[in-house]
Design a protein around this motif. Structure first.
Motif, PDB file in Angstrom:
ATOM      1  N   UNK A  66       0.830  -1.212   0.000  1.00 15.19           N
ATOM      2  CA  UNK A  66       0.000   0.000   0.000  1.00 15.19           C
ATOM      3  C   UNK A  66       0.861   1.258   0.000  1.00 15.19           C
ATOM      4  N   UNK A  67       1.930   1.251   0.800  1.00 17.10           N
ATOM      5  CA  UNK A  67       2.802   2.424   0.851  1.00 17.10           C
ATOM      6  C   UNK A  67       3.558   2.595  -0.465  1.00 17.10           C
ATOM      7  N   UNK A  68       3.990   1.486  -1.040  1.00 19.75           N
ATOM      8  CA  UNK A  68       4.676   1.532  -2.339  1.00 19.75           C
ATOM      9  C   UNK A  68       3.745   2.119  -3.403  1.00 19.75           C
ATOM     10  N   UNK A  69       2.493   1.652  -3.416  1.00 13.25           N
ATOM     11  CA  UNK A  69       1.513   2.167  -4.380  1.00 13.25           C
ATOM     12  C   UNK A  69       1.246   3.652  -4.142  1.00 13.25           C
ATOM     13  N   UNK A  70       1.152   4.041  -2.876  1.00 14.23           N
ATOM     14  CA  UNK A  70       0.888   5.440  -2.536  1.00 14.23           C
ATOM     15  C   UNK A  70       2.028   6.334  -3.014  1.00 14.23           C
ATOM     16  N   UNK A  71       3.260   5.866  -2.850  1.00 12.60           N
ATOM     17  CA  UNK A  71       4.422   6.617  -3.324  1.00 12.60           C
ATOM     18  C   UNK A  71       4.367   6.795  -4.837  1.00 12.60           C
ATOM     19  N   UNK A  72       4.090   5.694  -5.540  1.00 14.98           N
ATOM     20  CA  UNK A  72       4.029   5.749  -7.005  1.00 14.98           C
ATOM     21  C   UNK A  72       2.902   6.660  -7.479  1.00 14.98           C
ATOM     22  N   UNK A  73       1.748   6.574  -6.803  1.00  6.49           N
ATOM     23  CA  UNK A  73       0.611   7.422  -7.173  1.00  6.49           C
ATOM     24  C   UNK A  73       0.918   8.899  -6.912  1.00  6.49           C
ATOM     25  N   UNK A  74       1.688   9.157  -5.864  1.00 11.82           N
ATOM     26  CA  UNK A  74       2.069  10.535  -5.548  1.00 11.82           C
ATOM     27  C   UNK A  74       2.886  11.136  -6.680  1.00 11.82           C
ATOM     28  N   UNK A  75       3.890  10.403  -7.139  1.00 14.20           N
ATOM     29  CA  UNK A  75       4.756  10.940  -8.191  1.00 14.20           C
ATOM     30  C   UNK A  75       4.046  11.000  -9.537  1.00 14.20           C
ATOM     31  N   UNK A  76       3.157  10.057  -9.774  1.00 13.77           N
ATOM     32  CA  UNK A  76       2.351  10.120 -11.004  1.00 13.77           C
ATOM     33  C   UNK A  76       1.464  11.359 -10.987  1.00 13.77           C
ATOM     34  N   UNK A  77       0.863  11.638  -9.837  1.00 13.63           N
ATOM     35  CA  UNK A  77       0.017  12.831  -9.706  1.00 13.63           C
ATOM     36  C   UNK A  77       0.813  14.102  -9.971  1.00 13.63           C
ATOM     37  N   UNK A 108       3.635  14.351 -11.715  1.00 19.95           N
ATOM     38  CA  UNK A 108       4.072  14.375 -13.116  1.00 19.95           C
ATOM     39  C   UNK A 108       2.938  14.758 -14.064  1.00 19.95           C
ATOM     40  N   UNK A 109       1.739  14.240 -13.789  1.00 22.08           N
ATOM     41  CA  UNK A 109       0.607  14.487 -14.688  1.00 22.08           C
ATOM     42  C   UNK A 109      -0.148  15.774 -14.355  1.00 22.08           C
ATOM     43  N   UNK A 110       0.014  16.238 -13.129  1.00 22.47           N
ATOM     44  CA  UNK A 110      -0.744  17.413 -12.710  1.00 22.47           C
ATOM     45  C   UNK A 110      -2.187  17.097 -12.378  1.00 22.47           C
ATOM     46  N   UNK A 111      -2.473  15.846 -12.072  1.00 17.84           N
ATOM     47  CA  UNK A 111      -3.832  15.425 -11.724  1.00 17.84           C
ATOM     48  C   UNK A 111      -3.779  14.033 -11.112  1.00 17.84           C
ATOM     49  N   UNK A 112      -4.763  13.727 -10.290  1.00 15.94           N
ATOM     50  CA  UNK A 112      -4.927  12.379  -9.753  1.00 15.94           C
ATOM     51  C   UNK A 112      -6.393  12.155  -9.445  1.00 15.94           C
ATOM     52  N   UNK A 113      -6.863  10.932  -9.667  1.00 17.03           N
ATOM     53  CA  UNK A 113      -8.233  10.599  -9.305  1.00 17.03           C
ATOM     54  C   UNK A 113      -8.376  10.359  -7.806  1.00 17.03           C
ATOM     55  N   UNK A 114      -7.244  10.299  -7.104  1.00 21.68           N
ATOM     56  CA  UNK A 114      -7.267  10.310  -5.647  1.00 21.68           C
ATOM     57  C   UNK A 114      -7.351  11.777  -5.223  1.00 21.68           C
ATOM     58  N   UNK A 115      -8.471  12.216  -4.654  1.00 23.13           N
ATOM     59  CA  UNK A 115      -8.647  13.648  -4.357  1.00 23.13           C
ATOM     60  C   UNK A 115      -7.562  14.214  -3.444  1.00 23.13           C
ATOM     61  N   UNK A 116      -7.099  13.409  -2.486  1.00 25.25           N
ATOM     62  CA  UNK A 116      -6.048  13.875  -1.579  1.00 25.25           C
ATOM     63  C   UNK A 116      -4.767  14.168  -2.355  1.00 25.25           C
ATOM     64  N   UNK A 117      -4.405  13.265  -3.242  1.00 25.48           N
ATOM     65  CA  UNK A 117      -3.192  13.457  -4.035  1.00 25.48           C
ATOM     66  C   UNK A 117      -3.379  14.550  -5.076  1.00 25.48           C
ATOM     67  N   UNK A 118      -4.590  14.723  -5.560  1.00 27.61           N
ATOM     68  CA  UNK A 118      -4.845  15.794  -6.524  1.00 27.61           C
ATOM     69  C   UNK A 118      -4.633  17.159  -5.880  1.00 27.61           C
TER      70      UNK A 118
END
Length: 275
Positions: free
Chosen positions: A64-75, A77-87
Motif C-alpha cells: 500500500x505504501x509503495x503504491x501510494x508513493x508511485x501514485x504521488x509521483x504520477x500525480x 508528473x501528470x498534474x492530476x490524480x483521481x485520488x482527491x487527496x493526491x490531486x
C-alpha cells in the motif's frame, strides 16, 4: 470543469484534517484564508501515508505504501490524480515549489515504521527529519510563497518546531506506540524502567527545540504567524502538562489537553497576535 474536481479534492483534504486533528485544524483557522487549502492538502497527504503504517493492520502495508508513493509521483508528473487527496497535494507542490526531496524524505520515514521497532540515535534523528522536520518545510514553502531568502532564513526554526511537535507526540503516545504497534522511538530508553532521568533528558531536548522554533515564528509572514503560534501554544500547553506527571503515568495513560483549554489557547493567541 476540472475546477469543480479540484474544489472537491480540496474539500476532501479539509475534511481529512478536521476528522483527524482538532489542534491542527484550529491552527489552520488562524492562517490567512488564501493558504488554508494548501496546508489542508499537505496534512491530508501526510495523514494518509501515516495511516497506512499505523492503522491498516491485516492489510499489505508495504504494498500500500509503495503504491501510494508511485501514485504521488504520477500525480505530480501528470498534474492530476483521481485520488482527491493526491490531486490537492500535487497542486500545492506545483504552486509553491515543494521539492521532491522533501516528499522522498517523508515517505522514507513512513517506510521506516514498517521495518524498525527500536531506534538508535542515528535512526531516531533520521526518522524525526522525515516524519516531522520536512513536513514543517513543506508548510514553510507555502508560508513564504516563493520568497527564497525568507525560506532559507526560516528553515532551521521550522525544522525545530516540527521536531518538538513530533517528540511531544512520541511522549504522549508512548503507551500506544509500545503496546499496540510494538515501537519505541526514543533511543536508549528501557520501556520496563522508564525513569525520571530519561523523561527529563527528553524534555530538555524538546525545550531547546521550542526556544529555537519561537524565534522563527516571530519572523513568519503575517499570513501564517498567528496560526503557527497557535499550534506552538497548544503543544506548549500539552508539553507542560506532560512535564508535571511522573514517568509511570506517561506509561499508563495518554495525556490530553481538554477542550476548554483549547478554547483558552485560541483566545490567548488572539490577544497575542502581535507576536
Amino acid at each position: 470543469m476540472k475546477a469543480l474536481f479540484d474544489e472537491i479534492s480540496a474539500r476532501c483534504s479539509k475534511m481529512t484534517t478536521r476528522a483527524y486533528s482538532t489542534s491542527f485544524s484550529l491552527g489552520i483557522r488562524f492562517l490567512s484564508r488564501e493558504i488554508h487549502d494548501p496546508i489542508y492538502a499537505i496534512y491530508g497527504f501526510v495523514r494518509f501515508a501515516d495511516e497506512i503504517v499505523d492503522s491498516f493492520h491485516g492489510y499489505p502495508k508495504e504494498q500500500l505504501l509503495k503504491d501510494f508513493r508511485e501514485q504521488t509521483y504520477t500525480a505530480i508528473d501528470l498534474g492530476i490524480s483521481l485520488n482527491p487527496i493526491l490531486n490537492s497535494f500535487q497542486q500545492t507542490v506545483h504552486k509553491y515549489g515543494i521539492e521532491r526531496e522533501l516528499i522522498d524524505t517523508f515517505l522514507d520515514s513512513m517506510e521506516m515504521d514498517l521495518h524498525h521497532n527500536f531506534y538508535s540515535r542515528h535512526l531516531f534523528e533520521r526518522y524525526i527529519l522525515g516524519s516531522a522536520e520536512v513536513v514543517g518545510l513543506m508548510c514553510l514553502r507555502v508560508f513564504c510563497d516563493k520568497n527564497e531568502a525568507l525560506y532559507e532564513s526560516l528553515k532551521h526554526p521550522a525544522m525545530k518546531l516540527g521536531s518538538a511537535f513530533q517528540k511531544i507526540n512520541f511522549l504522549r503516545d508512548i503507551k500506544a506506540d509500545s503496546e499496540e504497534l510494538g515501537r519505541l522511538y526514543f533511543p536508549q530508553v528501557n520501556m520496563k524502567n522508564f525513569t525520571h532521568c530519561d523523561k527529563i533528558k527528553i524534555e530538555n531536548e524538546i525545550a531547546g527545540d521550542f526556544r529555537e522554533a519561537l524565534e522563527g515564528i516571530k519572523r513568519l509572514p503575517k499570513s501564517a504567524r498567528r496560526g503557527v503560534y497557535l499550534a506552538y501554544a497548544y503543544y506548549l500547553v500539552l508539553f507542560n502538562k506532560i512535564k508535571r506527571v511522573p514517568p509511570q503515568k506517561i506509561m499508563t495513560e495518554r495525556i490530553r489537553v481538554a477542550n476548554s483549554h483549547k478554547l483558552g489557547i485560541m483566545l490567548q493567541t488572539m490577544v497575542l497576535q502581535r507576536i
